[in-house]
Design a protein around this motif. Structure first.
Motif, short mmCIF file in Angstrom:
data_model
loop_
_atom_site.label_atom_id
_atom_site.label_comp_id
_atom_site.label_asym_id
_atom_site.label_seq_id
_atom_site.Cartn_x
_atom_site.Cartn_y
_atom_site.Cartn_z
N GLN A 431 41.96 4.66 12.93
CA GLN A 431 43.23 3.94 12.93
C GLN A 431 44.10 4.28 14.13
O GLN A 431 44.95 3.48 14.54
N ALA A 432 43.89 5.48 14.71
CA ALA A 432 44.76 5.93 15.80
C ALA A 432 44.25 5.53 17.18
O ALA A 432 44.87 5.88 18.20
N GLY A 433 43.12 4.85 17.27
CA GLY A 433 42.63 4.40 18.56
C GLY A 433 41.98 5.48 19.38
O GLY A 433 41.99 5.40 20.62
N GLN A 434 41.40 6.49 18.73
CA GLN A 434 40.73 7.57 19.46
C GLN A 434 39.28 7.25 19.78
O GLN A 434 38.61 8.01 20.47
N LEU A 435 38.76 6.15 19.25
CA LEU A 435 37.37 5.77 19.51
C LEU A 435 37.29 4.90 20.77
O LEU A 435 38.24 4.19 21.13
N CYS A 436 36.15 4.99 21.43
CA CYS A 436 35.92 4.15 22.60
C CYS A 436 34.44 3.82 22.69
O CYS A 436 33.62 4.45 22.00
N LEU A 437 34.10 2.84 23.51
CA LEU A 437 32.71 2.46 23.70
C LEU A 437 32.25 2.87 25.09
O LEU A 437 32.99 2.73 26.08
N HIS A 438 31.04 3.40 25.14
CA HIS A 438 30.33 3.60 26.41
C HIS A 438 29.16 2.63 26.43
O HIS A 438 28.66 2.23 25.38
N TYR A 439 28.74 2.30 27.64
CA TYR A 439 27.74 1.24 27.78
C TYR A 439 26.57 1.77 28.59
O TYR A 439 26.75 2.30 29.70
N GLN A 440 25.36 1.63 28.06
CA GLN A 440 24.15 2.02 28.78
C GLN A 440 23.40 0.75 29.18
O GLN A 440 23.02 -0.05 28.32
N PRO A 441 23.15 0.59 30.46
CA PRO A 441 22.54 -0.66 30.94
C PRO A 441 21.09 -0.80 30.50
O PRO A 441 20.36 0.18 30.35
N LYS A 442 20.68 -2.04 30.29
CA LYS A 442 19.27 -2.41 30.21
C LYS A 442 18.95 -3.10 31.53
O LYS A 442 19.68 -4.01 31.96
N VAL A 443 17.87 -2.68 32.16
CA VAL A 443 17.59 -3.18 33.52
C VAL A 443 16.19 -3.73 33.59
O VAL A 443 15.31 -3.40 32.77
N ASP A 444 15.99 -4.57 34.60
CA ASP A 444 14.64 -4.96 35.01
C ASP A 444 14.18 -3.88 35.98
O ASP A 444 14.69 -3.75 37.10
N ALA A 445 13.22 -3.05 35.50
CA ALA A 445 12.84 -1.87 36.28
C ALA A 445 12.27 -2.21 37.65
O ALA A 445 12.25 -1.36 38.54
N ARG A 446 11.83 -3.43 37.87
CA ARG A 446 11.26 -3.78 39.17
C ARG A 446 12.32 -3.90 40.24
O ARG A 446 12.07 -3.68 41.42
N SER A 447 13.54 -4.27 39.82
CA SER A 447 14.61 -4.46 40.82
C SER A 447 15.88 -3.71 40.46
O SER A 447 16.84 -3.77 41.22
N ALA A 448 15.89 -3.02 39.33
CA ALA A 448 17.07 -2.29 38.86
C ALA A 448 18.24 -3.23 38.58
O ALA A 448 19.39 -2.80 38.55
N GLN A 449 17.97 -4.51 38.37
CA GLN A 449 19.01 -5.46 38.09
C GLN A 449 19.38 -5.41 36.60
O GLN A 449 18.52 -5.26 35.72
N LEU A 450 20.67 -5.56 36.30
CA LEU A 450 21.14 -5.53 34.92
C LEU A 450 20.70 -6.80 34.18
O LEU A 450 20.86 -7.91 34.70
N VAL A 451 20.18 -6.58 32.98
CA VAL A 451 19.83 -7.71 32.13
C VAL A 451 20.55 -7.63 30.78
O VAL A 451 20.43 -8.54 29.96
N GLY A 452 21.28 -6.56 30.58
CA GLY A 452 22.00 -6.38 29.32
C GLY A 452 22.53 -4.96 29.22
O GLY A 452 22.44 -4.18 30.17
N ALA A 453 23.06 -4.61 28.06
CA ALA A 453 23.59 -3.27 27.86
C ALA A 453 23.65 -2.99 26.35
O ALA A 453 23.62 -3.90 25.52
#
Length: 683
Positions: A431-453
């Motif tokens: 309720q107090a807003g102490q939570l937050c989100l971190h994001y771990q990328p999903k990548v195309d390993a051939r080019s390291a391009q982001l495809v999601g998270a």
């Protein structure tokens, strides 16, 4: 807790038999004793008052005769013969054990008084007074007869015997000593017999009515007592096992602990939780579960030797201090242990007793128990503290796999206290807003391009700093906070997607983990659809990650809910594949769009062996089923290269990027690749 008298209340459930015969007596001997005790207890004082009244009447006769006839030797016999006998009866009634034999003894006293009076009246006649030859004799006989049958006739047979003796004695006096003519003696004898029959009839009927009234009143009293006993038993005993409940256990254990405290002895409280009993209730029903629980309770009571049990006498349960504390929990108090070794031996016996097979509907089941032990006075000074410590130790034994026992220690107490505090703080943190989100990328390993998270929740604790989900997710599930926590994560993820879209950043699907309880809610698809409308998002932008174990709890319900979600356009990912049931039959039924290989299969893939074979098999299986395959937990170049060579190009792990805050992830969105994209491309 008082118990009804077993012998005296026997037969109270049905009406007692009262035969209509001359000598009244209940057919049940115990019921007859109850009647006598009640009657004597109720009328004893009246009988004593009647003795005093008899003394006063005889003294009154003496005074009247003395005033009319003057000094008379026969008249003085009233004071020297009859009065002492009545006073003797009164003195006997004051003895502590007088009520036990009241009827036959009082009958003897009455007969003795009658003989004394007949002798006195005969002497009065001899001295020329009015004795047996006048109405005085009939009056005295009338008084004695009614005295027998009405005043002291508790049991009719005693009154009848004494009345017959008095009648015979009086008739003998009339015929031999009164000096009456034949007709006069016969006339008086007729009146005497009439009086006797009248008194006997009144006495018999009075006792019969009294016994009928006693039967009705006693039946009502017995039913009331039985109801009170049942209420007390329900309040103090468990209905399924017959063991004391928490309240009675506390009442009986407190004196035992006090004795141990004064004597310096060592006690122990054992808390046993039966593992797997919930599964018995779910599969076979509550009735069979209760039967198993009752059988286990009897085993626990039987395996405690008399030396282990607390020596507390209780009128109902003397078997020892074993109590039921919850649905599948029992508590035991052991005294005079001497040390932890003895408590450990008792715990091992209890574990062996629970592990004995039990048959349920023809099936042989083997259960186990988790036992926690708290020692007195070392772990806690009172029963509440000991019970709390034992429960914590039992929970630790269950977390360690069950089927074992553990002793309480301060380190365990500190962890439990920390978890309790953290749970309370988590409720406020949501309720107090102490939570937050971190994001771990999903990548195309051939080019390291982001495809999601993947969105991963973190707790920015004001004291402990940034806490990972492993520190508080399990506490949220145990405390019921997982639902509001999941709602916050879903809303925060949608807000992030909406914010990136408004900022003109590249739109990528965002994965969110759902808890096991989410699929049990049939309203989940509608709630998610409402969330999409509120944030103006397309369902395809949100990927819901679920584990195998979660889906296998109720496959049919999961398929129905997942089908609705898939129809609405949400992405569905099967997380940690290979660590759960891995049932291919179920996998083909689930409408999944993505398959994630668990990190445990990725760790040693570059070394060949079984891990690489399993990883390759999962990749092939996912591709053949038309699923997008993602490998998580990639941390090295060798791991990434092996996966690429096997056709798994979508990867996630620290090799590319750890979970990062929102600002850092937005930089990746702007650049289109992770921070180590160059290294990944070279690989």
């Amino acid at each position: 807790m008082p118990e009804p008298e077993t012998e005296d209340r026997r037969g109270a459930a049905t009406a007692p038999v009262l035969p209509l015969r001359l000598l009244l007596r209940f057919a049940d001997a115990g019921y007859e004793r109850r009647f006598i005790r009640h009657y004597v207890a109720f009328y004893f004082r009246y009988a004593q008052a009647s003795l005093v009244l008899g003394v006063l009447l005889i003294v009154g006769d003496f005074l009247i005769d003395h005033a009319i006839a003057g000094h008379s030797t026969a008249n003085h016999l009233r004071l020297t013969l009859a009065v002492p006998v009545l006073l003797g009866a009164l003195a006997y009634s004051l003895l502590p054990r007088a009520r036990r034999h009241w009827q036959p003894v009082m009958a003897g006293f009455i007969v003795t008084v009658a003989v004394c009076l007949f002798h006195i009246l005969t002497r009065i006649d001899a001295e020329g007074g009015a004795g047996l030859q006048s109405w005085v004799g009939v009056l005295n006989l009338t008084f004695l007869e009614f005295y027998c049958f009405v005043v002291l006739g508790v049991q009719f047979r005693h009154a009848l015997v004494s009345g017959l003796v008095i009648l015979a004695a009086f008739l003998f006096e009339l015929a031999v000593h009164a000096g009456l003519s034949g007709p006069q003696a016969a006339y008086d004898a007729y009146h005497l017999l009439t009086l006797f029959i009248l008194a006997a009839g009144i006495g018999w009927w009075r006792e019969y009515v009294l016994r009928q009234e006693f039967s009705a009143r006693t039946a009502l009293e017995d039913s009331r007592v039985a109801a009170e006993q049942r209420a007390l038993r329900l309040a103090h005993y468990d209905e399924v096992t017959g063991l004391p409940n928490r309240r009675l256990f506390a009442a009986l254990a407190a004196p035992a602990l006090e004795r141990s405290r004064r004597g310096g002895d060592v006690c122990a409280v054992l808390h046993a939780e039966i593992d797997g009993l919930d599964g018995v209730n779910e599969v076979y029903g509550r009735g069979q579960g209760d039967a198993v629980l009752a059988a286990i309770a009897q085993r626990l009571r039987a395996c405690l030797r008399s030396g282990d049990q607390v020596a507390i006498h209780h009128p109902v349960d003397e078997a020892g201090m074993v109590a039921r504390q919850g649905d599948n929990a029992f508590t035991m108090l052991l005294s005079d242990l001497g040390g932890q070794e003895r408590a450990s031996l008792v715990a091992q016996r209890l574990l062996a007793a629970v592990a004995q097979p039990v048959v349920v509907e023809g099936q042989v089941l083997v259960l186990s128990a988790s036992i926690g032990i708290a020692m007195f006075p070392g772990d806690a000074p009172d029963l509440l503290g000991l019970a709390r410590c034992a429960e914590q130790a039992a929970r630790a034994a269950g977390d360690a796999g069950g089927g074992q026992h553990k002793f309480f220690d301060e380190a365990l107490n500190a962890r439990v206290r920390a978890d309790v505090v953290l749970t309370a703080e988590l409720r406020q943190a949501i309720q107090a807003g102490q939570l937050c989100l971190h994001y771990q990328p999903k990548v195309d390993a051939r080019s390291a391009q982001l495809v999601g998270a993947e969105a991963l929740v973190r707790w920015q604790h004001p004291v402990h700093g940034l806490l990972p989900p492993g520190r508080f997710i399990e506490l949220a599930e145990q405390s019921g906070l997982i639902a509001p926590l999941s709602d916050w994560v879903l809303d925060a993820a949608c807000r992030s997607l909406r914010g990136w879209a408004d900022a003109g950043l590249r739109a990528l699907p965002l994965s969110v983990n759902l808890p096991a309880s989410a699929l049990a809610d049939g309203r989940l698809p509608d709630r998610l659809e409402e969330l999409m409308r509120h944030h103006r998002l397309h369902p395809a932008s949100l990927v819901l990650e679920l584990t195998e174990t979660m889906l296998m709890q109720d496959v049919d319900a999961a398929v129905e809910v997942l089908g609705r979600l898939r129809a609405k356009g949400f992405g569905l990912s099967l997380d940690d594949f290979g660590t759960g049931y891995s049932s291919l039959g179920y996998l083909k039924r689930l409408p999944m769009s993505e398959l994630k290989i668990d990190r445990s299969f990725i760790t040693d893939v570059e070394h060949g062996g079984r891990d690489s074979a399993l990883a390759a098999a999962v990749i092939t299986l996912g591709s053949e089923l038309g699923l997008q395959v993602v490998a998580e937990g990639v941390e090295t170049v060798a791991q990434s290269s092996f996966l690429i060579s096997r056709g798994c190009v979508l990867q996630q792990g620290f090799f590319f990027s750890p979970p990062v805050p929102r600002a850092a992830f937005e930089q990746m969105l702007r650049s289109g690749s992770t921070l180590v994209a160059g290294t990944a491309a070279a690989a």
